[in-house]
Design a protein around this motif. Structure first.
Motif, PDB file in Angstrom:
ATOM      1  N   PRO A   1      -7.818  -6.856  -4.342  1.00 48.99           N
ATOM      2  CA  PRO A   1      -7.533  -8.270  -4.767  1.00 48.99           C
ATOM      3  C   PRO A   1      -6.743  -8.883  -3.766  1.00 48.99           C
ATOM      4  O   PRO A   1      -6.075  -8.279  -2.878  1.00 48.99           O
ATOM      5  N   PRO A   2      -6.514 -10.301  -3.593  1.00 51.03           N
ATOM      6  CA  PRO A   2      -5.446 -10.975  -2.778  1.00 51.03           C
ATOM      7  C   PRO A   2      -4.072 -10.659  -2.958  1.00 51.03           C
ATOM      8  O   PRO A   2      -3.234 -10.899  -2.141  1.00 51.03           O
ATOM      9  N   GLU A   3      -3.632 -10.187  -4.200  1.00 52.01           N
ATOM     10  CA  GLU A   3      -2.107  -9.821  -4.368  1.00 52.01           C
ATOM     11  C   GLU A   3      -2.166  -8.154  -4.296  1.00 52.01           C
ATOM     12  O   GLU A   3      -2.794  -7.372  -4.709  1.00 52.01           O
ATOM     13  N   ALA A   4      -1.018  -7.962  -3.069  1.00 50.30           N
ATOM     14  CA  ALA A   4      -0.872  -6.621  -2.716  1.00 50.30           C
ATOM     15  C   ALA A   4       0.371  -6.034  -3.226  1.00 50.30           C
ATOM     16  O   ALA A   4       1.245  -6.759  -3.595  1.00 50.30           O
ATOM     17  N   ASP A   5       0.362  -4.757  -3.436  1.00 49.21           N
ATOM     18  CA  ASP A   5       1.531  -4.027  -3.910  1.00 49.21           C
ATOM     19  C   ASP A   5       2.502  -3.749  -2.878  1.00 49.21           C
ATOM     20  O   ASP A   5       3.730  -3.911  -3.080  1.00 49.21           O
ATOM     21  N   ARG A   6       2.175  -3.450  -1.736  1.00 50.73           N
ATOM     22  CA  ARG A   6       3.075  -3.215  -0.697  1.00 50.73           C
ATOM     23  C   ARG A   6       2.418  -3.943   0.721  1.00 50.73           C
ATOM     24  O   ARG A   6       1.187  -3.845   0.976  1.00 50.73           O
TER      25      ARG A   6
ATOM     26  N   ALA B   1      -7.727 -11.971   3.198  1.00 48.99           N
ATOM     27  CA  ALA B   1      -8.260 -11.632   1.897  1.00 48.99           C
ATOM     28  C   ALA B   1      -9.677 -12.419   1.815  1.00 48.99           C
ATOM     29  O   ALA B   1     -10.016 -12.217   0.480  1.00 48.99           O
ATOM     30  N   LYS B   2     -10.324 -12.873   2.498  1.00 50.00           N
ATOM     31  CA  LYS B   2     -11.227 -13.871   2.229  1.00 50.00           C
ATOM     32  C   LYS B   2     -12.553 -13.222   1.647  1.00 50.00           C
ATOM     33  O   LYS B   2     -13.291 -13.742   1.030  1.00 50.00           O
ATOM     34  N   TYR B   3     -12.802 -11.600   1.751  1.00 51.87           N
ATOM     35  CA  TYR B   3     -13.757 -11.077   1.224  1.00 51.87           C
ATOM     36  C   TYR B   3     -13.394 -10.546   0.040  1.00 51.87           C
ATOM     37  O   TYR B   3     -14.025  -9.677  -0.733  1.00 51.87           O
ATOM     38  N   SER B   4     -12.197 -10.988  -0.672  1.00 49.67           N
ATOM     39  CA  SER B   4     -11.633 -10.120  -1.809  1.00 49.67           C
ATOM     40  C   SER B   4     -12.314 -10.545  -3.049  1.00 49.67           C
ATOM     41  O   SER B   4     -12.704  -9.682  -3.894  1.00 49.67           O
ATOM     42  N   ALA B   5     -12.826 -11.531  -3.047  1.00 49.50           N
ATOM     43  CA  ALA B   5     -13.986 -12.081  -4.236  1.00 49.50           C
ATOM     44  C   ALA B   5     -15.227 -11.901  -4.132  1.00 49.50           C
ATOM     45  O   ALA B   5     -16.193 -12.174  -4.669  1.00 49.50           O
ATOM     46  N   VAL B   6     -15.616 -11.427  -2.633  1.00 48.15           N
ATOM     47  CA  VAL B   6     -17.084 -11.274  -2.343  1.00 48.15           C
ATOM     48  C   VAL B   6     -17.645  -9.980  -2.435  1.00 48.15           C
ATOM     49  O   VAL B   6     -18.706  -9.631  -2.566  1.00 48.15           O
ATOM     50  N   ARG B   7     -16.863  -8.755  -2.263  1.00 49.48           N
ATOM     51  CA  ARG B   7     -17.185  -7.449  -2.193  1.00 49.48           C
ATOM     52  C   ARG B   7     -18.028  -7.017  -3.610  1.00 49.48           C
ATOM     53  O   ARG B   7     -19.103  -6.661  -3.214  1.00 49.48           O
ATOM     54  N   LEU B   8     -17.612  -7.342  -4.708  1.00 50.42           N
ATOM     55  CA  LEU B   8     -18.316  -6.817  -5.886  1.00 50.42           C
ATOM     56  C   LEU B   8     -19.580  -7.606  -5.948  1.00 50.42           C
ATOM     57  O   LEU B   8     -20.743  -7.044  -6.076  1.00 50.42           O
ATOM     58  N   PRO B   9     -19.658  -8.742  -6.083  1.00 52.65           N
ATOM     59  CA  PRO B   9     -20.867  -9.486  -5.989  1.00 52.65           C
ATOM     60  C   PRO B   9     -21.870  -9.168  -4.968  1.00 52.65           C
ATOM     61  O   PRO B   9     -23.160  -9.296  -5.270  1.00 52.65           O
ATOM     62  N   ALA B  10     -21.325  -9.109  -3.828  1.00 45.58           N
ATOM     63  CA  ALA B  10     -22.218  -8.796  -2.696  1.00 45.58           C
ATOM     64  C   ALA B  10     -22.826  -7.462  -2.970  1.00 45.58           C
ATOM     65  O   ALA B  10     -24.051  -7.139  -2.394  1.00 45.58           O
TER      66      ALA B  10
ATOM     67  N   ALA C   1      -6.654 -16.212   4.098  1.00 49.61           N
ATOM     68  CA  ALA C   1      -5.324 -16.090   4.374  1.00 49.61           C
ATOM     69  C   ALA C   1      -4.954 -14.431   4.042  1.00 49.61           C
ATOM     70  O   ALA C   1      -5.603 -13.796   3.279  1.00 49.61           O
ATOM     71  N   PRO C   2      -3.706 -14.149   4.642  1.00 49.91           N
ATOM     72  CA  PRO C   2      -3.190 -12.767   4.588  1.00 49.91           C
ATOM     73  C   PRO C   2      -3.013 -12.480   2.942  1.00 49.91           C
ATOM     74  O   PRO C   2      -2.357 -13.445   2.378  1.00 49.91           O
ATOM     75  N   ARG C   3      -3.003 -11.084   2.347  1.00 48.57           N
ATOM     76  CA  ARG C   3      -2.789 -10.959   1.258  1.00 48.57           C
ATOM     77  C   ARG C   3      -1.094 -11.043   1.162  1.00 48.57           C
ATOM     78  O   ARG C   3      -0.542 -10.627   1.982  1.00 48.57           O
TER      79      ARG C   3
ATOM     80  N   GLU D   1       2.578 -10.205  -1.068  1.00 50.63           N
ATOM     81  CA  GLU D   1       2.916  -8.845  -1.828  1.00 50.63           C
ATOM     82  C   GLU D   1       3.523  -9.452  -3.328  1.00 50.63           C
ATOM     83  O   GLU D   1       4.395 -10.197  -3.545  1.00 50.63           O
ATOM     84  N   GLY D   2       2.379  -9.216  -4.199  1.00 48.73           N
ATOM     85  CA  GLY D   2       2.819  -9.626  -5.596  1.00 48.73           C
ATOM     86  C   GLY D   2       2.165 -10.932  -5.818  1.00 48.73           C
ATOM     87  O   GLY D   2       1.720 -11.397  -6.981  1.00 48.73           O
ATOM     88  N   THR D   3       2.235 -11.986  -4.857  1.00 48.43           N
ATOM     89  CA  THR D   3       1.436 -13.253  -5.166  1.00 48.43           C
ATOM     90  C   THR D   3       0.631 -13.611  -3.806  1.00 48.43           C
ATOM     91  O   THR D   3       0.779 -12.984  -2.928  1.00 48.43           O
ATOM     92  N   PHE D   4      -0.309 -14.679  -4.092  1.00 48.06           N
ATOM     93  CA  PHE D   4      -1.257 -15.046  -3.122  1.00 48.06           C
ATOM     94  C   PHE D   4      -1.452 -16.628  -3.288  1.00 48.06           C
ATOM     95  O   PHE D   4      -1.472 -17.193  -4.219  1.00 48.06           O
ATOM     96  N   THR D   5      -1.267 -17.411  -2.222  1.00 45.90           N
ATOM     97  CA  THR D   5      -1.256 -18.688  -2.088  1.00 45.90           C
ATOM     98  C   THR D   5      -2.542 -19.134  -1.382  1.00 45.90           C
ATOM     99  O   THR D   5      -2.676 -18.840  -0.235  1.00 45.90           O
ATOM    100  N   SER D   6      -3.641 -19.578  -1.940  1.00 45.61           N
ATOM    101  CA  SER D   6      -4.841 -20.035  -1.311  1.00 45.61           C
ATOM    102  C   SER D   6      -4.361 -21.176  -0.283  1.00 45.61           C
ATOM    103  O   SER D   6      -3.594 -22.162  -0.578  1.00 45.61           O
ATOM    104  N   PRO D   7      -5.099 -21.081   0.798  1.00 46.42           N
ATOM    105  CA  PRO D   7      -4.982 -21.959   1.871  1.00 46.42           C
ATOM    106  C   PRO D   7      -5.766 -23.153   1.423  1.00 46.42           C
ATOM    107  O   PRO D   7      -5.337 -24.456   2.276  1.00 46.42           O
ATOM    108  N   TRP D   8      -6.484 -23.164   0.683  1.00 47.09           N
ATOM    109  CA  TRP D   8      -7.273 -24.429   0.429  1.00 47.09           C
ATOM    110  C   TRP D   8      -7.530 -24.500  -1.177  1.00 47.09           C
ATOM    111  O   TRP D   8      -8.698 -24.300  -1.850  1.00 47.09           O
ATOM    112  N   PRO D   9      -6.541 -24.901  -1.974  1.00 45.80           N
ATOM    113  CA  PRO D   9      -6.433 -25.088  -3.705  1.00 45.80           C
ATOM    114  C   PRO D   9      -7.233 -26.427  -3.701  1.00 45.80           C
ATOM    115  O   PRO D   9      -7.812 -26.539  -4.888  1.00 45.80           O
ATOM    116  N   GLN D  10      -7.691 -27.183  -2.726  1.00 37.38           N
ATOM    117  CA  GLN D  10      -8.577 -28.197  -2.804  1.00 37.38           C
ATOM    118  C   GLN D  10      -9.985 -27.912  -3.449  1.00 37.38           C
ATOM    119  O   GLN D  10     -10.538 -28.779  -4.205  1.00 37.38           O
ATOM    120  N   ILE D  11     -10.312 -26.771  -2.969  1.00 39.12           N
ATOM    121  CA  ILE D  11     -11.675 -26.380  -3.433  1.00 39.12           C
ATOM    122  C   ILE D  11     -11.796 -26.248  -4.839  1.00 39.12           C
ATOM    123  O   ILE D  11     -12.941 -26.713  -5.675  1.00 39.12           O
TER     124      ILE D  11
END
Length: 360
Positions: A36-41, A117-126, A201-203, A205-215
């Motif tokens: 996922p886009p949020e990483a532990d380390r 992390a652009k493929y984080s939501a793509v892997r399973l569906p693809a 955008a890069p993952r 640590e603990g949180t992820f901020t989308s570069p395009w929340p407008q989508i």
């Protein structure tokens, strides 16, 4: 080309398509690897030893490397870890990496390069979508091989009380069902690809901020991509099965005419349906597409790249295409039967085989 040769070529083509499908499946799984886009380390890695794979092999198309690397984490800890194929290359130093530890509901710990992390939501569906394609290709290849060795049984299985040739079936068109099945596949692909700009955008640590929340603000609905893939492909298959059945029956009407329609006297004749509801539904779809277009232009992406515009316009494009499809292919079952009966009469009057065809 004789029938045995045609069946052999067909079987070889299906088997080749199956092999290519498996290679494409492995390639997509490798390219979209990640958690996922949020990483532990977070940390950095320097490659030490690497094993080369490819250019064609179990990991799909293209050259990739499985690398051992020295990793220094942000808290100062160091370790030697092996990165999956495609994450690192020989001679790379201080590559940003991430670690996401396995938890309940996730199959494995992911360790990879942290460029995006652009493929984080793509892997399973693809992977699910291509896996479905591989299953279809495997079934097709199995049937094609069976017809090579058991052609009589295969041909007999296709014959029924009202036989029609493949050419007669191909001559019939049911545009709405055919295009609707294609629309479901298109919607699945568009939904999956539209997730990429949201996570480009890069993952964190603990949180992820989308570069395009407008989508997200531009979309009318925001279902999970995995759910869209599963439901969309199931609906596409159902519509295609219905299309195949209706098409075969339409070919029988075109060949046998009233004789086929009168095969079941208990069935009540279908009454003609008014097209007002059909027209209204199409206009509603176009109205929803217009609403989606307005949301795109008011979401604040004026200076965004084309990929962001396309992702934001997902719902507008899909509803516009569905509305145009619906309005452009309006034909009730009664209208279709009337048209097919007219073609049957024309074929019979011109000395075709329709009127006197045997039913054996």
């Amino acid at each position: 080309m004789t029938n045995p040769t045609r069946r052999l070529v067909n079987a070889l083509a299906w088997c080749l398509a199956l092999v290519l499908g498996l290679l494409a499946w492995s390639t997509v799984a490798r390219v979209t690897y990640g958690g996922p886009p949020e990483a532990d380390r977070l940390g950095s890695a320097t490659s030490t030893t690497c094993t080369e794979h490819g250019p064609v092999g179990l990991r799909g198309f293209g050259t990739s490397y499985t690398c051992q690397a020295e990793v220094r984490w942000s808290n100062g800890e160091t370790e030697v870890a092996e990165f999956p194929a495609g994450q690192l290359r020989p001679g790379k130093r201080d590559v940003p990496v991430y670690l996401d530890t396995a938890e309940s509901g996730r199959a494995e710990t992911t360790l990879g390069r942290n460029d995006t992390a652009k493929y984080s939501a793509v892997r399973l569906p693809a992977v699910l979508g291509l896996g479905f394609l591989v299953v279809v290709l495997a079934l097709g290849a199995g049937i094609a091989v069976y017809r090579v060795f058991r052609p009589d049984e295969a041909e007999q299985a296709k014959r029924g009380e009202w036989p029609v040739s493949r050419a007669e079936v191909k001559a019939v068109r049911i545009p709405r069902l055919q295009l609707l099945a294609g629309w479901f596949v298109f919607a699945v692909a568009y939904t999956v690809l539209a997730t990429i700009p949201r996570y480009d955008a890069p993952r964190g640590e603990g949180t992820f901020t989308s570069p395009w929340p407008q989508i997200e603000r531009a979309l009318l609905v925001d279902p999970p991509a995995t759910g869209v893939v599963i439901i969309g492909l199931i609906l596409a298959v159902l519509v295609w099965v219905i299309h195949s059945t209706v098409r075969a029956d339409a070919a029988r009407v075109r060949r046998y005419g009233p004789e086929f329609l009168a095969r079941d006297q208990r069935k009540k004749p279908e009454r003609p349906k008014r097209g007002a509801a059909d027209l209204g539904f199409g206009l509603v779809l176009l109205a929803v597409a217009l609403w989606g277009t307005i949301r795109v232009f008011t979401s604040g992406i004026a200076d965004a790249p084309l990929t962001v515009w396309l992702a934001s316009a997902r719902d507008a494009v899909l509803f516009a295409c569905l509305g145009a499809l619906w309005l452009g292919t309006g034909e009730t079952a009664h209208q279709r039967i009337t048209r097919l009966l007219a073609e049957h009469q024309e074929r019979s009057g011109s000395g075709g085989t329709a009127g006197g065809a045997a039913t054996s």
